[in-house]
Design an enzyme around this catalytic site. Structure first.
Site, PDB file in Angstrom:
ATOM      1  N   GLY A  14      15.850   8.245 -17.924  1.00  0.00           N
ATOM      2  CA  GLY A  14      16.977   9.120 -18.125  1.00  0.00           C
ATOM      3  C   GLY A  14      17.947   8.384 -18.991  1.00  0.00           C
ATOM      4  O   GLY A  14      19.433   8.498 -18.772  1.00  0.00           O
ATOM      5  N   ASN A 109      14.686  18.956 -28.182  1.00  0.00           N
ATOM      6  CA  ASN A 109      14.087  17.989 -27.707  1.00  0.00           C
ATOM      7  C   ASN A 109      14.205  16.509 -28.496  1.00  0.00           C
ATOM      8  O   ASN A 109      14.495  16.966 -29.588  1.00  0.00           O
ATOM      9  CB  ASN A 109      12.401  18.279 -27.661  1.00  0.00           C
ATOM     10  CG  ASN A 109      11.602  17.108 -27.160  1.00  0.00           C
ATOM     11  OD1 ASN A 109      11.651  16.372 -25.887  1.00  0.00           O
ATOM     12  ND2 ASN A 109      10.459  16.937 -27.872  1.00  0.00           N
ATOM     13  N   HIS A 111      12.293  12.956 -29.819  1.00  0.00           N
ATOM     14  CA  HIS A 111      11.238  12.433 -29.846  1.00  0.00           C
ATOM     15  C   HIS A 111      11.209  11.137 -30.809  1.00  0.00           C
ATOM     16  O   HIS A 111      12.008  11.123 -31.706  1.00  0.00           O
ATOM     17  CB  HIS A 111      10.307  13.417 -30.692  1.00  0.00           C
ATOM     18  CG  HIS A 111       8.919  12.677 -30.810  1.00  0.00           C
ATOM     19  ND1 HIS A 111       7.770  12.749 -29.702  1.00  0.00           N
ATOM     20  CD2 HIS A 111       8.042  12.057 -31.867  1.00  0.00           C
ATOM     21  CE1 HIS A 111       6.971  12.014 -30.239  1.00  0.00           C
ATOM     22  NE2 HIS A 111       6.890  11.701 -31.412  1.00  0.00           N
ATOM     23  N   GLU A 145       4.084  24.657 -30.078  1.00  0.00           N
ATOM     24  CA  GLU A 145       3.379  23.373 -30.466  1.00  0.00           C
ATOM     25  C   GLU A 145       4.236  22.207 -30.158  1.00  0.00           C
ATOM     26  O   GLU A 145       5.191  21.984 -30.527  1.00  0.00           O
ATOM     27  CB  GLU A 145       3.120  23.599 -31.801  1.00  0.00           C
ATOM     28  CG  GLU A 145       1.780  22.431 -32.358  1.00  0.00           C
ATOM     29  CD  GLU A 145       1.755  22.166 -33.702  1.00  0.00           C
ATOM     30  OE1 GLU A 145       1.549  21.172 -34.114  1.00  0.00           O
ATOM     31  OE2 GLU A 145       1.881  23.310 -34.500  1.00  0.00           O
ATOM     32  N   ASP A 147       6.128  18.832 -29.812  1.00  0.00           N
ATOM     33  CA  ASP A 147       6.770  17.866 -30.930  1.00  0.00           C
ATOM     34  C   ASP A 147       6.917  18.707 -32.413  1.00  0.00           C
ATOM     35  O   ASP A 147       6.964  17.886 -33.261  1.00  0.00           O
ATOM     36  CB  ASP A 147       6.342  16.358 -31.126  1.00  0.00           C
ATOM     37  CG  ASP A 147       6.399  15.488 -29.714  1.00  0.00           C
ATOM     38  OD1 ASP A 147       7.352  16.078 -28.954  1.00  0.00           O
ATOM     39  OD2 ASP A 147       5.444  14.810 -29.582  1.00  0.00           O
ATOM     40  N   ALA A 175      19.079   4.139 -31.382  1.00  0.00           N
ATOM     41  CA  ALA A 175      19.272   5.293 -32.302  1.00  0.00           C
ATOM     42  C   ALA A 175      19.358   6.497 -31.538  1.00  0.00           C
ATOM     43  O   ALA A 175      20.129   7.328 -31.797  1.00  0.00           O
ATOM     44  CB  ALA A 175      18.471   5.111 -33.410  1.00  0.00           C
ATOM     45  N   GLU A 176      18.276   6.915 -30.599  1.00  0.00           N
ATOM     46  CA  GLU A 176      18.261   8.002 -29.973  1.00  0.00           C
ATOM     47  C   GLU A 176      19.338   8.265 -29.211  1.00  0.00           C
ATOM     48  O   GLU A 176      19.810   9.440 -29.246  1.00  0.00           O
ATOM     49  CB  GLU A 176      16.964   7.960 -28.669  1.00  0.00           C
ATOM     50  CG  GLU A 176      15.765   7.957 -29.306  1.00  0.00           C
ATOM     51  CD  GLU A 176      14.570   7.892 -28.378  1.00  0.00           C
ATOM     52  OE1 GLU A 176      14.690   8.776 -27.402  1.00  0.00           O
ATOM     53  OE2 GLU A 176      13.663   6.926 -28.298  1.00  0.00           O
TER      54      GLU A 176
HETATM   55  C1  GRF Z   1      12.606   8.535 -25.324  1.00  0.00           C
HETATM   56  O1  GRF Z   1      12.133   7.634 -26.220  1.00  0.00           O
HETATM   57  C2  GRF Z   1      12.512   9.973 -25.973  1.00  0.00           C
HETATM   58  O2  GRF Z   1      12.512  10.063 -27.165  1.00  0.00           O
HETATM   59  C3  GRF Z   1      11.079  10.405 -25.406  1.00  0.00           C
HETATM   60  O3  GRF Z   1      11.044   9.789 -24.072  1.00  0.00           O
HETATM   61  C4  GRF Z   1      11.834   8.611 -23.939  1.00  0.00           C
HETATM   62  C5  GRF Z   1      12.775   9.002 -22.678  1.00  0.00           C
HETATM   63  O4  GRF Z   1      13.590   7.897 -22.299  1.00  0.00           O
HETATM   64  N1  GRF Z   1      10.870  11.577 -25.577  1.00  0.00           N
HETATM   65  P1  GRF Z   1      14.588   8.101 -21.450  1.00  0.00           P
HETATM   66  O5  GRF Z   1      14.173   8.944 -19.973  1.00  0.00           O
HETATM   67  O6  GRF Z   1      15.599   9.190 -22.069  1.00  0.00           O
HETATM   68  O7  GRF Z   1      15.323   6.801 -20.922  1.00  0.00           O
END
Ligand code: GRF
Length: 216
Positions: A14, A109, A111, A145, A147, A175-176
């Site tokens: 999370g 989502n 990824h 489909e 991703d 970065a996410e």
């Molecule tokens: C992240 O790398 C996300 O891109 C992928 O799963 C991971 C989840 O990490 N889908 P978190 O649970 O948000 O720490």
């Protein structure tokens, strides 16, 4: 300002959920998480939601006879909470087509690759195996489909010569944590929309300098 009501789906750590929680503390942030749903009872993200005072529920997929019943329960729970936008954040179950249709263009989502490259699991190990020099992460609208779907935003991350899957994952994850709040802001504020399976409306955003890897 009315904030869009967001439901976040998680399965584990999370940390992206945490990034969204921190973003919504900003007074002008156009989205508010009203519900966190986990399919895994032990997910660490549940404690993050509770700490932030956000209702958190477990919908354990193991208690359902099939994927359709599980997704129907998710759908019902999200709608009962008045959710307008769904954000998958490390949610490790594939959705049924019917669930995806039910949240069409209202479902994001994240990824950890520059889609459409490296869909699926073990992205960072595969990136290293291929000798790719630049990877990154993508926030996209969900389609049946895995991703795939219209791309809202991406961040590029340089691969370093001595990277391991873990070191690369850690840099992409940073970065996410910046990208997801940014992408959700664009969608929730109505700055962008889907047109012909592409995300449009970002014309006001200027060009960035290119990233060179190895550096020039
Ligand atoms: C992240 O790398 C996300 O891109 C992928 O799963 C991971 C989840 O990490 N889908 P978190 O649970 O948000 O720490």
């Amino acid at each position: 300002m009315t904030r869009r009501r967001v439901g976040v789906l998680i399965s584990g750590r999370g940390s992206n959920l945490q990034a969204l929680i921190e973003a919504q503390m900003g007074r002008d942030y156009p989205a508010e998480i009203v519900l966190v749903l986990s399919n895994v009872p032990e997910a660490q993200g549940l404690a993050r939601a509770e700490a932030a005072g956000i209702p958190a529920l477990v919908v354990d997929h193991k208690r359902f006879a099939n994927r359709a019943d599980f997704d129907a329960a998710l759908d019902r729970t999200l709608k009962q909470a008045g959710v307008e936008l769904v954000c998958n954040a490390g949610f490790m179950r594939l959705h049924t087509e019917s669930f995806v249709r039910s949240w069409w263009n209202r479902h994001l989502n994240i990824h950890p690759s520059l889609l459409p490259a490296f869909k699926g699991l073990h992205t960072h190990a595969r990136v290293l195996d291929e000798g790719v020099r630049i990877t990154g992460c993508t926030v996209h609208f969900v389609r049946p489909e895995m991703d795939s779907g219209p791309i809202v935003a991406q961040a590029a991350v340089a691969v370093l010569p001595d990277d391991t899957p873990e070191s690369l994952a850690a840099r992409v994850l940073e970065a996410e944590h910046r990208l997801y709040p940014h992408a959700l802001r664009l969608v929730a504020s109505g700055a962008v929309r889907v047109e012909g399976e592409r995300v449009v409306g970002m014309s006001q955003i200027g060009a960035q300098p290119p990233i060179f890897s190895p550096p020039i």
